[in-house]
Scaffold this active site. Structure first.
Site, PDB file in Angstrom:
ATOM      1  N   LYS A  57      15.338  44.175  64.500  1.00  0.00           N
ATOM      2  CA  LYS A  57      15.155  43.785  65.906  1.00  0.00           C
ATOM      3  C   LYS A  57      16.165  44.474  66.813  1.00  0.00           C
ATOM      4  O   LYS A  57      15.866  44.812  67.942  1.00  0.00           O
ATOM      5  CB  LYS A  57      15.328  42.264  66.060  1.00  0.00           C
ATOM      6  CG  LYS A  57      14.144  41.458  65.584  1.00  0.00           C
ATOM      7  CD  LYS A  57      14.283  39.996  65.940  1.00  0.00           C
ATOM      8  CE  LYS A  57      15.319  39.251  65.159  1.00  0.00           C
ATOM      9  NZ  LYS A  57      15.079  39.106  63.732  1.00  0.00           N
ATOM     10  N   ASP A  71      16.085  40.087  59.913  1.00  0.00           N
ATOM     11  CA  ASP A  71      16.601  41.416  59.536  1.00  0.00           C
ATOM     12  C   ASP A  71      15.510  42.484  59.562  1.00  0.00           C
ATOM     13  O   ASP A  71      15.542  43.425  58.771  1.00  0.00           O
ATOM     14  CB  ASP A  71      17.245  41.382  58.136  1.00  0.00           C
ATOM     15  CG  ASP A  71      18.225  40.247  58.009  1.00  0.00           C
ATOM     16  OD1 ASP A  71      19.051  40.091  58.919  1.00  0.00           O
ATOM     17  OD2 ASP A  71      18.153  39.492  57.019  1.00  0.00           O
ATOM     18  N   GLN A  76      16.665  35.607  64.051  1.00  0.00           N
ATOM     19  CA  GLN A  76      15.972  35.156  62.831  1.00  0.00           C
ATOM     20  C   GLN A  76      14.481  35.527  62.921  1.00  0.00           C
ATOM     21  O   GLN A  76      14.187  36.574  63.463  1.00  0.00           O
ATOM     22  CB  GLN A  76      16.175  33.651  62.583  1.00  0.00           C
ATOM     23  CG  GLN A  76      17.602  33.285  62.218  1.00  0.00           C
ATOM     24  CD  GLN A  76      18.476  33.049  63.438  1.00  0.00           C
ATOM     25  OE1 GLN A  76      18.082  32.333  64.328  1.00  0.00           O
ATOM     26  NE2 GLN A  76      19.668  33.626  63.467  1.00  0.00           N
ATOM     27  N   LYS A 121      17.539  47.460  66.905  1.00  0.00           N
ATOM     28  CA  LYS A 121      17.149  48.780  67.422  1.00  0.00           C
ATOM     29  C   LYS A 121      16.019  48.648  68.442  1.00  0.00           C
ATOM     30  O   LYS A 121      16.034  49.295  69.487  1.00  0.00           O
ATOM     31  CB  LYS A 121      16.702  49.682  66.272  1.00  0.00           C
ATOM     32  CG  LYS A 121      16.119  50.959  66.811  1.00  0.00           C
ATOM     33  CD  LYS A 121      15.459  51.846  65.809  1.00  0.00           C
ATOM     34  CE  LYS A 121      14.414  52.668  66.543  1.00  0.00           C
ATOM     35  NZ  LYS A 121      13.854  53.730  65.751  1.00  0.00           N
ATOM     36  N   GLY A 176      22.478  38.814  63.220  1.00  0.00           N
ATOM     37  CA  GLY A 176      23.267  40.037  63.180  1.00  0.00           C
ATOM     38  C   GLY A 176      22.389  41.199  63.579  1.00  0.00           C
ATOM     39  O   GLY A 176      21.363  41.438  62.964  1.00  0.00           O
ATOM     40  N   HIS A 177      22.753  41.876  64.658  1.00  0.00           N
ATOM     41  CA  HIS A 177      21.983  43.030  65.111  1.00  0.00           C
ATOM     42  C   HIS A 177      22.855  44.262  65.031  1.00  0.00           C
ATOM     43  O   HIS A 177      23.970  44.263  65.548  1.00  0.00           O
ATOM     44  CB  HIS A 177      21.527  42.851  66.561  1.00  0.00           C
ATOM     45  CG  HIS A 177      20.453  41.828  66.727  1.00  0.00           C
ATOM     46  ND1 HIS A 177      19.999  41.413  67.948  1.00  0.00           N
ATOM     47  CD2 HIS A 177      19.747  41.155  65.818  1.00  0.00           C
ATOM     48  CE1 HIS A 177      19.041  40.518  67.772  1.00  0.00           C
ATOM     49  NE2 HIS A 177      18.883  40.339  66.487  1.00  0.00           N
ATOM     50  N   THR A 197      16.145  28.207  59.312  1.00  0.00           N
ATOM     51  CA  THR A 197      17.266  27.950  60.204  1.00  0.00           C
ATOM     52  C   THR A 197      16.932  26.710  61.027  1.00  0.00           C
ATOM     53  O   THR A 197      15.872  26.099  60.841  1.00  0.00           O
ATOM     54  CB  THR A 197      17.590  29.196  61.061  1.00  0.00           C
ATOM     55  OG1 THR A 197      18.855  28.990  61.705  1.00  0.00           O
ATOM     56  CG2 THR A 197      16.500  29.489  62.081  1.00  0.00           C
TER      57      THR A 197
HETATM   58  P1  IMP Z   1      21.596  29.101  58.986  1.00  0.00           P
HETATM   59  O1  IMP Z   1      20.818  29.676  60.147  1.00  0.00           O
HETATM   60  O2  IMP Z   1      22.984  29.645  58.888  1.00  0.00           O
HETATM   61  O3  IMP Z   1      21.543  27.596  58.970  1.00  0.00           O
HETATM   62  O4  IMP Z   1      20.866  29.574  57.632  1.00  0.00           O
HETATM   63  C1  IMP Z   1      19.574  29.091  57.284  1.00  0.00           C
HETATM   64  C2  IMP Z   1      18.741  30.179  56.624  1.00  0.00           C
HETATM   65  O5  IMP Z   1      18.436  31.182  57.594  1.00  0.00           O
HETATM   66  C3  IMP Z   1      19.451  30.922  55.480  1.00  0.00           C
HETATM   67  O6  IMP Z   1      18.479  31.288  54.520  1.00  0.00           O
HETATM   68  C4  IMP Z   1      19.992  32.166  56.153  1.00  0.00           C
HETATM   69  O7  IMP Z   1      20.171  33.225  55.238  1.00  0.00           O
HETATM   70  C5  IMP Z   1      18.867  32.461  57.132  1.00  0.00           C
HETATM   71  N1  IMP Z   1      19.308  33.223  58.303  1.00  0.00           N
HETATM   72  C6  IMP Z   1      20.007  32.788  59.379  1.00  0.00           C
HETATM   73  N2  IMP Z   1      20.191  33.772  60.262  1.00  0.00           N
HETATM   74  C7  IMP Z   1      19.597  34.862  59.760  1.00  0.00           C
HETATM   75  C8  IMP Z   1      19.425  36.205  60.235  1.00  0.00           C
HETATM   76  O8  IMP Z   1      19.851  36.586  61.331  1.00  0.00           O
HETATM   77  N3  IMP Z   1      18.736  37.037  59.425  1.00  0.00           N
HETATM   78  C9  IMP Z   1      18.226  36.639  58.229  1.00  0.00           C
HETATM   79  N4  IMP Z   1      18.340  35.402  57.759  1.00  0.00           N
HETATM   80  C10 IMP Z   1      19.033  34.522  58.508  1.00  0.00           C
END
Ligand code: IMP
Length: 429
Positions: free
Chosen positions: A16, A13, A223, A18, A40-41, A238
């Site tokens: 990225k 978060d 991520q 933008k 999420g972008h 992740t």
């Molecule tokens: P998962 O990727 O859904 O398995 O989540 C694992 C961890 O990564 C959790 O703490 C999520 O909140 C974090 N996470 C996964 N995708 C994102 C992202 O795009 N931004 C921020 N945190 C993320």
């Protein structure tokens, strides 16, 4: 070939979307190489706001978007995202979106298992997005994943579903969650086949051709390094490698093609989900950063935890992630604070450390060591040159550069694409 890879240097978060959008205008092809619709972008283009999870940001800019084999692809999520951006006036067709035919798919049983396991963990939950990312990567590594190419071979698909369900239904039963039935899954996948297969191809060939013809490729990470399955705050991570090195394996091109590696970092820190966060703020300032920075997850809407900039951690991310230049975002969120703190190291059980410890308990015990800097009067929002920044803001940036051992090559001063100060064109190599 002058390519660029963009990765997050904190816990995700960082803004990225933008930056990738800004760079996409200079690229020919934008490639996602890991993660899935957990990402999420948010892209703000004129009066339109696009929220992308799976689609490479380049499609908004009329560039070719590629979903590489290192991604885990939820077909339903992809189709609904395409429908959503189509309703906003974009056109996503096999002309501007290509998907690796060897990409593993996320099926409905993956989020079911993700959620059932998180529920079983109770207080020890990871705080996943519940999108089935972890279980899908597990299946890939265990060699039982359904891949996009399998949709073209109904018999292979049927055999693979038998194996997959043997595994998953055993687990789901153990967790007291509903089991899945083969025929319904097979029917739904066969119904998806004509919608998805037109996008499928051997991406490595297209990238090889791009290399031969001197096209500019932008590798779009999701991520961030501190969520990397090897280098992050394990197990609160992740399930993929988020470091730039994975852009090669996750797209099907040699490591020499990755090009210049940009790491994105916010001027402060945020994290969603559980896990260690030494510089986290639990006070009014943390609340203020969250409010001013609109710190709510794009995917899950969860409020993000906020804290001071952790230079010790970003330095580590720079080293393991291969970051050559930093993009600093959301500096304006710090406007008006009397003083700022930067975390420069930790004390862990009485011992001073200049890196995050590796063990889970040691990470949880890490106490931040802060350096205090003066804040700045006035606003940095929308600045388009260093000359427009208050002297204290420039000092803050210079101190970050020293501490993380990487130059700030881009500065983003508002969500607007053009409010960006470029010190060096990453595509210049
Ligand atoms: P998962 O990727 O859904 O398995 O989540 C694992 C961890 O990564 C959790 O703490 C999520 O909140 C974090 N996470 C996964 N995708 C994102 C992202 O795009 N931004 C921020 N945190 C993320």
């Amino acid at each position: 070939m002058a390519n660029v890879a963009v990765i997050g240097a904190q816990w995700g978060d960082e803004g990225k979307g933008k930056v990738v959008d800004w760079l996409a205008s200079r690229a020919d092809i934008v490639v996602r190489f890991q993660g899935g619709h957990n990402a999420g972008h948010t892209l703000v283009v004129g009066d339109q706001t696009y929220r992308l999870s799976l689609l490479p940001s380049g499609v908004v800019r009329g560039k070719l978007g590629i979903i590489g084999n290192g991604v885990v692809l939820d077909p339903e999520a992809l189709l609904s995202e395409i429908a959503k951006v189509t309703a906003q006036g974009l056109s996503v067709t096999p002309e501007n979106l290509r998907i690796a035919d060897n990409v593993p798919l996320i099926l409905p049983l993956h989020p079911a298992l993700d959620k059932a396991r998180e529920a079983a963990r109770g207080d020890a939950k990871i705080g996943t997005t519940g999108r089935g990312i972890g279980p899908a990567y597990e299946d890939k590594v265990a060699r039982r994943a359904i891949r996009l190419c399998d949709l073209a071979e109904p018999e292979t698909l049927s055999d693979k579903l038998d194996e997959l369900l043997r595994h998953h239904n055993t687990l789901l039963r153990g967790l007291g969650a509903p089991e899945f039935e083969k025929q319904a899954l097979l029917d739904s996948l066969l119904a998806l086949a004509p919608k998805l297969l037109p996008f499928a191809e051997a991406i490595w060939e297209r990238l090889d051709e791009a290399r031969a013809t001197g096209k500019r490729v932008l590798f779009e990470g999701a991520q961030a390094v501190m969520l990397d399955v090897d280098h992050g705050t394990y197990p609160y991570v992740t399930s993929s490698n988020t470091v730039a090195g994975n852009a090669a394996a996750g797209a099907g091109i040699g490591p020499d093609a990755i090009g210049f590696v940009l790491g994105i970092a916010k001027a402060y820190s945020t994290r969603v989900g559980s896990g260690p966060f030494p510089s986290e703020l639990h006070d009014e300032i943390g609340k203020r950063l969250g409010e001013r920075g609109h710190e709510f997850g794009t995917v899950t809407g969860r409020p993000r935890r906020c804290g001071w900039f952790d230079a010790c951690m970003v330095r580590q991310a720079v080293k393991v992630g291969g970051v050559q230049g930093l993009v600093l975002t959301k500096l304006d969120v710090l406007d008006g604070l009397a003083e700022l703190k930067i975390c420069t190291g930790y004390t862990v059980n009485g011992q001073m450390m200049k890196r995050l410890p590796t063990g889970q308990r040691a990470q949880a015990a890490a106490e931040p060591i802060f350096e205090v800097m003066p804040g700045w009067p006035g606003s940095t929002r929308g600045a388009r040159s260093y000359a427009e920044l208050p002297a204290e803001a420039v000092k803050y940036i210079r101190r970050i550069e020293e501490l993380v051992e990487a130059p700030v090559v881009l500065l983003s001063t508002s969500p607007e694409r053009d409010d960006t100060i470029m010190m060096r064109d990453p595509f210049a190599g």
